[in-house]
Design an enzyme around this catalytic site. Sequence first.
Site, PDB file in Angstrom:
ATOM      1  N   ARG A 267      -3.922   9.155  -1.501  1.00 46.94           N
ATOM      2  CA  ARG A 267      -3.532   9.271  -0.489  1.00 46.94           C
ATOM      3  C   ARG A 267      -3.426   8.003  -0.019  1.00 46.94           C
ATOM      4  O   ARG A 267      -4.276   7.571  -0.318  1.00 46.94           O
ATOM      5  CB  ARG A 267      -4.506  10.524   0.512  1.00 46.94           C
TER       6      ARG A 267
ATOM      7  N   GLU B 227      -8.071   6.706  11.160  1.00 44.29           N
ATOM      8  CA  GLU B 227      -8.784   5.386  10.182  1.00 44.29           C
ATOM      9  C   GLU B 227     -10.054   4.915  11.116  1.00 44.29           C
ATOM     10  O   GLU B 227     -10.714   4.979  12.129  1.00 44.29           O
ATOM     11  CB  GLU B 227      -8.195   4.047  10.286  1.00 44.29           C
ATOM     12  N   HIS B 228     -11.288   6.013  10.008  1.00 47.21           N
ATOM     13  CA  HIS B 228     -12.736   5.815  10.330  1.00 47.21           C
ATOM     14  C   HIS B 228     -12.857   6.891  11.548  1.00 47.21           C
ATOM     15  O   HIS B 228     -13.993   6.445  12.345  1.00 47.21           O
ATOM     16  CB  HIS B 228     -13.193   4.203  11.121  1.00 47.21           C
TER      17      HIS B 228
ATOM     18  N   GLY C  30      -7.982   1.775  -0.452  1.00 43.91           N
ATOM     19  CA  GLY C  30      -7.432   2.267   0.580  1.00 43.91           C
ATOM     20  C   GLY C  30      -6.639   3.861   0.099  1.00 43.91           C
ATOM     21  O   GLY C  30      -6.358   4.165   0.857  1.00 43.91           O
TER      22      GLY C  30
ATOM     23  N   SER D 252      -7.896   5.698  -2.205  1.00 47.49           N
ATOM     24  CA  SER D 252      -8.228   6.822  -2.690  1.00 47.49           C
ATOM     25  C   SER D 252      -9.156   6.794  -4.261  1.00 47.49           C
ATOM     26  O   SER D 252      -8.456   8.425  -3.897  1.00 47.49           O
ATOM     27  CB  SER D 252      -8.059   7.766  -1.630  1.00 47.49           C
TER      28      SER D 252
ATOM     29  N   ASP E 210     -10.842  12.578   2.868  1.00 50.66           N
ATOM     30  CA  ASP E 210      -9.955  12.000   0.917  1.00 50.66           C
ATOM     31  C   ASP E 210      -9.789  13.577   0.317  1.00 50.66           C
ATOM     32  O   ASP E 210      -8.688  14.111  -0.272  1.00 50.66           O
ATOM     33  CB  ASP E 210     -10.741  10.802   0.081  1.00 50.66           C
TER      34      ASP E 210
ATOM     35  N   LYS F 143     -16.588   0.135  -1.400  1.00 53.65           N
ATOM     36  CA  LYS F 143     -17.817   1.045  -0.180  1.00 53.65           C
ATOM     37  C   LYS F 143     -18.780   1.249  -0.568  1.00 53.65           C
ATOM     38  O   LYS F 143     -19.575   0.424  -0.207  1.00 53.65           O
ATOM     39  CB  LYS F 143     -16.703   2.740   0.249  1.00 53.65           C
TER      40      LYS F 143
HETATM   41  P1  ADP Z   1     -11.253   3.990  -2.483  1.00 54.82           P
HETATM   42  O1  ADP Z   1     -10.985   3.089  -2.182  1.00 54.82           O
HETATM   43  O2  ADP Z   1     -10.202   3.427  -3.503  1.00 54.82           O
HETATM   44  O3  ADP Z   1     -11.938   4.988  -3.414  1.00 54.82           O
HETATM   45  P2  ADP Z   1     -13.391   3.137  -3.814  1.00 54.82           P
HETATM   46  O4  ADP Z   1     -14.259   1.479  -3.813  1.00 54.82           O
HETATM   47  O5  ADP Z   1     -14.200   3.420  -2.628  1.00 54.82           O
HETATM   48  O6  ADP Z   1     -12.637   2.756  -3.016  1.00 54.82           O
HETATM   49  O7  ADP Z   1     -14.327   3.580  -5.341  1.00 54.82           O
HETATM   50  C1  ADP Z   1     -13.516   1.858  -6.689  1.00 54.82           C
HETATM   51  C2  ADP Z   1     -14.186   3.435  -7.468  1.00 54.82           C
HETATM   52  O8  ADP Z   1     -14.062   4.208  -8.318  1.00 54.82           O
HETATM   53  C3  ADP Z   1     -14.346   1.976  -8.670  1.00 54.82           C
HETATM   54  O9  ADP Z   1     -14.909   0.564  -8.422  1.00 54.82           O
HETATM   55  C4  ADP Z   1     -14.394   2.797 -10.009  1.00 54.82           C
HETATM   56  O10 ADP Z   1     -15.858   3.045 -10.104  1.00 54.82           O
HETATM   57  C5  ADP Z   1     -13.805   3.947  -9.712  1.00 54.82           C
HETATM   58  N1  ADP Z   1     -12.623   3.956 -10.390  1.00 54.82           N
HETATM   59  C6  ADP Z   1     -11.504   4.026  -9.396  1.00 54.82           C
HETATM   60  N2  ADP Z   1     -10.034   4.464 -10.311  1.00 54.82           N
HETATM   61  C7  ADP Z   1     -10.794   4.622 -11.384  1.00 54.82           C
HETATM   62  C8  ADP Z   1     -10.224   5.112 -12.910  1.00 54.82           C
HETATM   63  N3  ADP Z   1      -8.582   5.123 -13.156  1.00 54.82           N
HETATM   64  N4  ADP Z   1     -11.358   4.878 -13.799  1.00 54.82           N
HETATM   65  C9  ADP Z   1     -12.439   4.855 -13.887  1.00 54.82           C
HETATM   66  N5  ADP Z   1     -12.957   4.601 -12.457  1.00 54.82           N
HETATM   67  C10 ADP Z   1     -12.521   4.544 -11.440  1.00 54.82           C
HETATM   68  P1  NG1 Z   2     -11.042   5.234   1.384  1.00 56.28           P
HETATM   69  O1  NG1 Z   2      -9.504   4.425   2.059  1.00 56.28           O
HETATM   70  O2  NG1 Z   2     -10.821   6.399   0.162  1.00 56.28           O
HETATM   71  O3  NG1 Z   2     -12.566   3.800   1.319  1.00 56.28           O
HETATM   72  C1  NG1 Z   2     -12.979   6.394   3.396  1.00 56.28           C
HETATM   73  C2  NG1 Z   2     -14.028   7.257   3.697  1.00 56.28           C
HETATM   74  C3  NG1 Z   2     -12.508   8.632   4.291  1.00 56.28           C
HETATM   75  C4  NG1 Z   2     -12.262   7.856   5.413  1.00 56.28           C
HETATM   76  C5  NG1 Z   2     -11.782   6.032   4.920  1.00 56.28           C
HETATM   77  C6  NG1 Z   2     -11.088   5.767   6.712  1.00 56.28           C
HETATM   78  C7  NG1 Z   2     -15.102   8.364   1.533  1.00 56.28           C
HETATM   79  C8  NG1 Z   2     -14.690   8.937   0.337  1.00 56.28           C
HETATM   80  N1  NG1 Z   2     -13.675   7.993   2.611  1.00 56.28           N
HETATM   81  O4  NG1 Z   2     -11.541   6.104   2.303  1.00 56.28           O
HETATM   82  O5  NG1 Z   2     -13.897   9.685   4.334  1.00 56.28           O
HETATM   83  O6  NG1 Z   2     -13.449   7.349   6.275  1.00 56.28           O
HETATM   84  O7  NG1 Z   2     -12.223   5.742   4.961  1.00 56.28           O
HETATM   85  O8  NG1 Z   2     -10.984   6.598   7.677  1.00 56.28           O
HETATM   86  O9  NG1 Z   2     -16.058   8.141   1.905  1.00 56.28           O
END
Ligand code: ADP
Ligand code: NG1
Length: 460
Positions: A47, A53-54, A147, A149, A194, A238
């Site tokens: 998404r 945000e936040h 970012g 998701s 998300d 994160k």
């Molecule tokens: P986001 O903002 O994209 O949600 P996060 O840092 O919270 O970022 O999560 C990213 C993590 O999700 C990656 O480090 C990995 O562990 C997992 N991930 C994302 N895309 C994939 C994928 N295609 N296959 C397996 N794991 C994935």
């Molecule tokens: P992303 O961008 O997916 O890391 C995170 C939080 C959301 C929201 C945003 C900031 C999770 C799974 N997602 O999103 O709930 O707080 O940051 O707006 O923790």
Amino acid sequence: MSTNTLVPVLERNQIHASMKERYVDLTKKFEAHFGCKPVFFCRAPGRVNLIGEHIDYCGYSVLPMAIQQDIVMAVCPNQSQQLNLVNTNPTFKSFSTSIRNFTISKEKPEWFNYVLCGLKGIAEFSKLDKPVGLSILTDGTVPKSAGLSSSSALVCCAGLTMMYANDLNISKLELADICAKCEQYIGTEGGGMDQSICFLAEAGKAKHIEFNPLRATDVTLPSAVSFIICNSCTEMNKASTSHFNQRVVEDRLACQIMAKSKNLDWKKVRRLGDLQVSLECSIEGMLELVDNTFKRTPYSKVEVCKLLDVSEQELNASLSDNTLHVQEFKLHDRAKHVFSEASRVIQFKKICNEAQDGCHKLLGDLMNQSHASCRDLYECSCPELDEVTEACRQAGAFGARLTGAGWGGCAVAMVQTSDVPNFIQSVHSKFYSKDAKRESNIDAKLFATVPGRGAVVYKA
Ligand code: ADP
Ligand code: NG1
């Protein structure tokens, strides 16, 4: 339960023509790996958050839309109670475990832990004591830690897989709620934005998502504008840093100190949104309360303890493992961001729905203010995000802001549709052409997006 509350289960021939090849390829890879055909596919989109945000974890509404990039799982249930996970991307190593008995590591947020979160969430919700075993091939196109998701798309896809494989009927709203809660098993204390948009999105529509109770209403985006995603080419995971949870803690402490100053039972009020409801106060009133309660400089742990009248031990007990080390809390600025951002979401939605004259500029201004607040008050931007959003403004965007958690990842810009090709060219030369690393694979970093559909199951 009416059927439109359930995730659609479609026939394979309903897969969009442009996507068919990908599913054929996944089927071949699945067979090569597991020696059998997949029985179904689950698809969960990433998404982009247009504004808000936040603030979801503070109880405030947000305004995202699903994108085309997604996580797809090809799945075959097995009778051996084994969970076998493989990924089309070789950097994500294969993993196997018993589906009835596994642990989720918070220390090392490896990819399969997100899958385990989704599986466990559904198994617990449905009190499944004997879930079927699963062989799953995962394929993702959402850029990770950007970012957009990717982590929640992965959790939601796994949750949907567990539901469908075990023949359960769980509504989209419940799935969103379960997946928001179970993603916290990984250690981040995120909100529900998300997972909600992942299940509740509809093609062509951005959504205003409200919490407690969870609901999603359509937002009519202005005609003749496009939203462009610009990756700042920096990643921030994160779960492996404490920035995210530190903000959650700062908001909670700001909330509880204000609650105490107003003689409320402060231990029970944990979110700024709930505080506003308890005080029956306007957003403007809450912003005033922030200014009247807090100094602008950071608070030490000792100061926070004094204000709440608790010992350091008691304070520590309310912190997450990865925030125990934090010594400074910026209570004024964090709370100010939350209330002002919550107000911008409401203004954004109202302007969209009223389609006022000159609405493009008003919406763009709100996006720019949101970025400034994320950068200066919430401190969740980074130099690359500031640079790329500024490049967007100079290239003629009505507005541009970081999207998602920040500290890296993507920005989103609002642009006149007829101007998109010029805009992309201009941002390319201002930001991406400066550096070969930024420029590589540019089409996956700088692209226009339209609101996509929510999660779906395809029979194989
Ligand atoms: P986001 O903002 O994209 O949600 P996060 O840092 O919270 O970022 O999560 C990213 C993590 O999700 C990656 O480090 C990995 O562990 C997992 N991930 C994302 N895309 C994939 C994928 N295609 N296959 C397996 N794991 C994935
Ligand atoms: P992303 O961008 O997916 O890391 C995170 C939080 C959301 C929201 C945003 C900031 C999770 C799974 N997602 O999103 O709930 O707080 O940051 O707006 O923790």
